[in-house]
Motif scaffolding. Structure first.
Motif, short mmCIF file in Angstrom:
data_model
loop_
_atom_site.label_atom_id
_atom_site.label_comp_id
_atom_site.label_asym_id
_atom_site.label_seq_id
_atom_site.Cartn_x
_atom_site.Cartn_y
_atom_site.Cartn_z
N VAL A 7 -10.80 -4.40 -0.36
CA VAL A 7 -10.34 -3.25 -1.08
C VAL A 7 -11.05 -3.10 -2.34
N ILE A 8 -11.83 -4.20 -2.97
CA ILE A 8 -12.95 -4.03 -4.07
C ILE A 8 -13.96 -3.09 -3.57
N ASP A 9 -14.51 -3.37 -2.53
CA ASP A 9 -15.77 -2.81 -1.96
C ASP A 9 -15.23 -1.28 -1.85
N ARG A 10 -13.99 -0.91 -1.19
CA ARG A 10 -13.56 0.50 -1.28
C ARG A 10 -13.21 0.95 -2.55
N LEU A 11 -13.14 0.19 -3.58
CA LEU A 11 -12.63 0.80 -5.17
C LEU A 11 -14.09 1.09 -5.33
N ASN A 12 -15.14 0.45 -5.41
CA ASN A 12 -16.37 0.33 -5.77
C ASN A 12 -17.23 1.71 -5.14
N ASN A 13 -16.74 1.98 -3.74
CA ASN A 13 -17.37 3.04 -2.98
C ASN A 13 -16.56 4.35 -3.23
N SER A 14 -15.50 4.48 -3.73
CA SER A 14 -14.95 5.59 -4.10
C SER A 14 -15.27 6.65 -5.21
N LYS B 91 -13.62 8.51 -7.44
CA LYS B 91 -12.78 8.49 -8.73
C LYS B 91 -13.10 7.12 -9.34
N GLY B 92 -13.53 6.12 -8.55
CA GLY B 92 -13.48 4.57 -9.23
C GLY B 92 -12.16 4.11 -9.45
N GLU C 5 -10.60 -13.44 -10.66
CA GLU C 5 -11.88 -13.45 -9.77
C GLU C 5 -12.86 -12.61 -9.71
N TRP C 6 -12.68 -11.22 -10.14
CA TRP C 6 -13.55 -10.29 -10.21
C TRP C 6 -13.88 -9.76 -11.74
N SER C 7 -15.40 -9.68 -12.03
CA SER C 7 -15.44 -8.87 -13.40
C SER C 7 -15.55 -7.49 -13.09
N ASN C 8 -15.74 -6.65 -14.40
CA ASN C 8 -15.77 -5.49 -14.26
C ASN C 8 -14.85 -4.58 -13.56
N LEU C 9 -13.66 -5.06 -13.67
CA LEU C 9 -12.45 -4.44 -13.03
C LEU C 9 -11.43 -4.39 -14.15
N GLU C 10 -10.77 -3.15 -14.09
CA GLU C 10 -9.61 -3.03 -14.99
C GLU C 10 -8.46 -2.91 -13.87
N ALA C 11 -7.38 -3.74 -14.18
CA ALA C 11 -6.05 -3.67 -13.57
C ALA C 11 -4.82 -3.60 -14.21
N THR C 12 -3.92 -2.50 -13.80
CA THR C 12 -2.58 -2.38 -14.44
C THR C 12 -1.60 -2.16 -13.39
N THR C 13 -0.27 -2.56 -13.99
CA THR C 13 0.77 -2.24 -12.87
C THR C 13 1.67 -1.25 -13.39
N LYS C 14 2.54 -0.72 -12.74
CA LYS C 14 3.50 0.31 -13.00
C LYS C 14 4.54 0.04 -12.06
N VAL D 78 -12.61 1.03 -11.89
CA VAL D 78 -13.89 0.58 -12.47
C VAL D 78 -14.07 1.08 -13.84
N PRO D 79 -14.34 0.11 -14.74
CA PRO D 79 -14.47 0.37 -16.23
C PRO D 79 -15.43 1.77 -16.47
#
Length: 63
Positions: A10-17, A19-20, A42-51, A59-60
């Motif tokens: 999932v993180i790899d897919r995020l990095n390759n998207s 839109k980020g 676990e991961w640095s350089n990641l922004e995560a929120t919930t709704k 990706v910041p």
């Protein structure tokens, strides 16, 4: 039945998207919040929120 996710993929897919940014529907608001905390630990350089039950990963700085 519980869905097991490969968070590294999932993180790899995020990095390759382009839109980020990814939105992932979780089973409940509680599971989204717990997963957010685990991913941030676990991961640095990641922004995560919930709704609600949706986990939003970013990706910041965007792309």
């Amino acid at each position: 039945m519980r869905k097991v996710r490969d968070w590294s993929a999932v993180i790899d897919r995020l990095n390759n998207s382009t839109k980020g940014e990814l939105k992932i529907k979780m089973g409940s608001p509680g599971s989204a919040q717990v997963t957010r905390c685990r991913l941030l630990a676990e991961w640095s350089n990641l922004e995560a929120t919930t709704k609600g039950a949706t986990l939003q990963l970013r990706v910041p700085g965007g792309r």
